[in-house]
Motif scaffolding. Structure first.
Motif, PDB file in Angstrom:
ATOM      1  N   HIS A  14      30.860  88.830 -12.711  1.00  0.00           N
ATOM      2  CA  HIS A  14      31.816  89.745 -13.556  1.00  0.00           C
ATOM      3  C   HIS A  14      32.846  90.183 -12.650  1.00  0.00           C
ATOM      4  O   HIS A  14      33.926  90.139 -13.074  1.00  0.00           O
ATOM      5  CB  HIS A  14      30.821  91.042 -14.275  1.00  0.00           C
ATOM      6  CG  HIS A  14      31.721  91.731 -14.968  1.00  0.00           C
ATOM      7  ND1 HIS A  14      32.285  91.536 -16.276  1.00  0.00           N
ATOM      8  CD2 HIS A  14      32.239  92.924 -14.754  1.00  0.00           C
ATOM      9  CE1 HIS A  14      32.904  92.240 -16.778  1.00  0.00           C
ATOM     10  NE2 HIS A  14      33.037  93.435 -15.987  1.00  0.00           N
ATOM     11  N   GLN A  15      32.509  90.839 -11.599  1.00  0.00           N
ATOM     12  CA  GLN A  15      33.502  91.413 -10.531  1.00  0.00           C
ATOM     13  C   GLN A  15      34.230  90.270 -10.154  1.00  0.00           C
ATOM     14  O   GLN A  15      35.590  90.349 -10.117  1.00  0.00           O
ATOM     15  CB  GLN A  15      32.885  92.022  -9.365  1.00  0.00           C
ATOM     16  CG  GLN A  15      32.120  93.246  -9.628  1.00  0.00           C
ATOM     17  CD  GLN A  15      31.206  93.731  -8.749  1.00  0.00           C
ATOM     18  OE1 GLN A  15      31.190  92.906  -7.581  1.00  0.00           O
ATOM     19  NE2 GLN A  15      31.137  95.042  -8.729  1.00  0.00           N
ATOM     20  N   ASN A  60      38.930  98.963 -14.449  1.00  0.00           N
ATOM     21  CA  ASN A  60      37.997  98.274 -13.692  1.00  0.00           C
ATOM     22  C   ASN A  60      38.069  98.729 -12.108  1.00  0.00           C
ATOM     23  O   ASN A  60      37.092  98.189 -11.505  1.00  0.00           O
ATOM     24  CB  ASN A  60      37.839  96.892 -13.786  1.00  0.00           C
ATOM     25  CG  ASN A  60      37.806  96.351 -15.147  1.00  0.00           C
ATOM     26  OD1 ASN A  60      36.597  96.672 -15.722  1.00  0.00           O
ATOM     27  ND2 ASN A  60      38.584  95.744 -15.663  1.00  0.00           N
ATOM     28  N   ASP A 113      37.644 101.578 -10.557  1.00  0.00           N
ATOM     29  CA  ASP A 113      36.148 102.305 -10.152  1.00  0.00           C
ATOM     30  C   ASP A 113      35.083 101.877 -10.161  1.00  0.00           C
ATOM     31  O   ASP A 113      34.227 102.306  -9.524  1.00  0.00           O
ATOM     32  CB  ASP A 113      36.360 103.545 -11.191  1.00  0.00           C
ATOM     33  CG  ASP A 113      37.440 104.315 -11.108  1.00  0.00           C
ATOM     34  OD1 ASP A 113      38.127 104.606 -10.161  1.00  0.00           O
ATOM     35  OD2 ASP A 113      37.675 105.254 -12.015  1.00  0.00           O
ATOM     36  N   LYS A 114      34.940 100.365 -10.821  1.00  0.00           N
ATOM     37  CA  LYS A 114      33.671  99.873 -10.781  1.00  0.00           C
ATOM     38  C   LYS A 114      33.498  99.018  -9.475  1.00  0.00           C
ATOM     39  O   LYS A 114      32.107  98.848  -9.110  1.00  0.00           O
ATOM     40  CB  LYS A 114      33.691  98.779 -11.872  1.00  0.00           C
ATOM     41  CG  LYS A 114      33.796  99.356 -13.061  1.00  0.00           C
ATOM     42  CD  LYS A 114      33.803  98.466 -14.454  1.00  0.00           C
ATOM     43  CE  LYS A 114      34.034  99.216 -15.727  1.00  0.00           C
ATOM     44  NZ  LYS A 114      34.124  98.010 -16.854  1.00  0.00           N
ATOM     45  N   SER A 115      34.406  98.544  -8.718  1.00  0.00           N
ATOM     46  CA  SER A 115      34.216  97.922  -7.704  1.00  0.00           C
ATOM     47  C   SER A 115      35.344  98.019  -6.578  1.00  0.00           C
ATOM     48  O   SER A 115      36.354  97.926  -7.032  1.00  0.00           O
ATOM     49  CB  SER A 115      34.021  96.227  -8.114  1.00  0.00           C
ATOM     50  OG  SER A 115      34.172  95.432  -6.961  1.00  0.00           O
TER      51      SER A 115
END
Length: 148
Positions: A5-6, A38, A40-42
């Motif tokens: 996903h990333q 997105n 903050d997710k990675s």
């Protein structure tokens, strides 16, 4: 560890710059929306989002600089062939481009450089998206880091 996903989000951040061919300023809007939603997710997504936006801003800045140099050269060449004091209508309107001036060669050369830079830009975007798909970090060359 990066999941698919990333990698996909980072890849689509780079590929979303091609939306400029459909939407005006899509090369800024697409990556900006994906990055903001997105980041903050990675750290991986954050890095690729900043790189894509920095590259697009840098390309815009370079195009503005080359355009401000190129356009006046063509205008001066065209207006240099006009005689405004004896302009009697369009039946006597002539532009003499029989003798190319150095300004025309410089302006044309800068125009060719812009075309080549566009082709290189497309190749770099594709390369960045492939690196993101493989889970590698990528830094565009000649990019000014506006977003750090």
């Amino acid at each position: 560890m990066l999941d698919n996903h990333q990698k996909n989000i980072a890849t689509f951040i780079h590929l979303s710059t091609f939306s400029r061919f459909i939407i005006p300023f899509g090369n800024f809007i697409g990556p900006l929306i994906l990055w903001i939603s997105n980041k903050d997710k990675s750290e991986f997504i954050d890095h690729h989002g900043k790189q894509a936006l920095n590259f697009q801003i840098s390309i815009l800045l370079y195009a503005i600089i080359i355009g401000t140099i190129t356009i006046p050269l063509f205008v001066f060449k065209i207006l240099g062939g006009l005689d405004f004091m004896e302009f009697n209508g369009f039946h006597d309107f002539h532009i003499n481009i029989g003798k190319p001036s150095p300004l025309l060669y410089i302006g044309g050369g800068l125009g060719v450089i812009m075309i080549l830079a566009f082709i290189v830009e497309l190749a770099l975007i594709i390369r960045a998206s492939l690196k993101a798909r493989n889970g590698d970090l990528y830094n565009y060359p000649l990019t000014i880091n506006f977003l750090k």
